[in-house]
Design a protein around this motif. Structure first.
Motif, short mmCIF file in Angstrom:
data_model
loop_
_atom_site.label_atom_id
_atom_site.label_comp_id
_atom_site.label_asym_id
_atom_site.label_seq_id
_atom_site.Cartn_x
_atom_site.Cartn_y
_atom_site.Cartn_z
N VAL A 43 0.84 -1.20 0.00
CA VAL A 43 0.00 0.00 0.00
C VAL A 43 0.88 1.25 0.00
N ALA A 44 1.91 1.27 0.85
CA ALA A 44 2.81 2.42 0.90
C ALA A 44 3.54 2.60 -0.43
N ASP A 45 3.96 1.49 -1.05
CA ASP A 45 4.65 1.59 -2.35
C ASP A 45 3.70 2.14 -3.41
N ARG A 55 -0.15 0.58 -7.25
CA ARG A 55 -1.05 1.73 -7.37
C ARG A 55 -2.44 1.27 -7.79
N SER A 56 -2.53 0.27 -8.64
CA SER A 56 -3.85 -0.21 -9.08
C SER A 56 -4.65 -0.75 -7.90
N MET A 57 -3.96 -1.32 -6.93
CA MET A 57 -4.64 -1.79 -5.72
C MET A 57 -5.24 -0.61 -4.96
N LEU A 58 -4.46 0.47 -4.82
CA LEU A 58 -4.96 1.66 -4.14
C LEU A 58 -6.12 2.29 -4.90
N MET A 61 -9.29 0.43 -4.31
CA MET A 61 -9.82 0.67 -2.96
C MET A 61 -10.17 2.14 -2.74
N ARG A 62 -9.98 2.95 -3.77
CA ARG A 62 -10.26 4.40 -3.72
C ARG A 62 -9.44 5.09 -2.63
N LEU A 63 -8.15 4.77 -2.59
CA LEU A 63 -7.24 5.35 -1.60
C LEU A 63 -6.25 6.35 -2.18
N CYS A 67 -5.27 14.90 -5.65
CA CYS A 67 -4.44 16.10 -5.63
C CYS A 67 -3.16 15.80 -6.41
N PRO A 68 -2.53 16.84 -6.95
CA PRO A 68 -1.33 16.63 -7.77
C PRO A 68 -0.20 15.94 -7.00
N GLU A 69 -0.09 16.21 -5.70
CA GLU A 69 1.00 15.62 -4.92
C GLU A 69 0.96 14.10 -4.90
N HIS A 70 -0.24 13.54 -4.96
CA HIS A 70 -0.35 12.08 -4.89
C HIS A 70 -0.11 11.44 -6.26
N GLN A 71 0.13 12.26 -7.27
CA GLN A 71 0.46 11.75 -8.59
C GLN A 71 1.96 11.82 -8.87
#
Length: 83
Positions: A43-45, A55-58, A61-63, A67-71
């Motif tokens: 999840v952290a990765d 990332r597809s797992m997150l 799960m809609r996690l 926001c731009p920072e999470h991209q």
């Protein structure tokens, strides 16, 4: 840190370990603690590496924060200011 897991979820995770031991798995674990450590690291990765398989797992799960920072890719764990 201590994490509480409902008895039913813990029972199913333990069953997953039993299945790994019985039939094998591409990434087997010997106990629930090791399985949970792997899941949480994944999840952290996925959070810090937008192009990673995790990332597809997150996303499922809609996690992923909208926001731009999470991209942005981060080489290390934690906020960019920590690195």
């Amino acid at each position: 840190m201590q994490i509480e897991i409902s008895p039913g979820v813990l029972k199913d995770l333990a069953y997953m370990i039993t299945l790994h031991k019985k039939a094998g798995a591409p990434n087997p674990f010997d106990n629930v603690s090791d399985l949970l450590a792997y899941i949480l690291a994944s999840v952290a990765d996925g959070s810090r590496r937008p192009g990673a398989w995790e990332r597809s797992m997150l996303e499922a799960m809609r996690l992923v924060a909208e926001c731009p920072e999470h991209q942005e890719y981060r080489a290390n764990y934690g906020p960019p200011t920590d690195n």
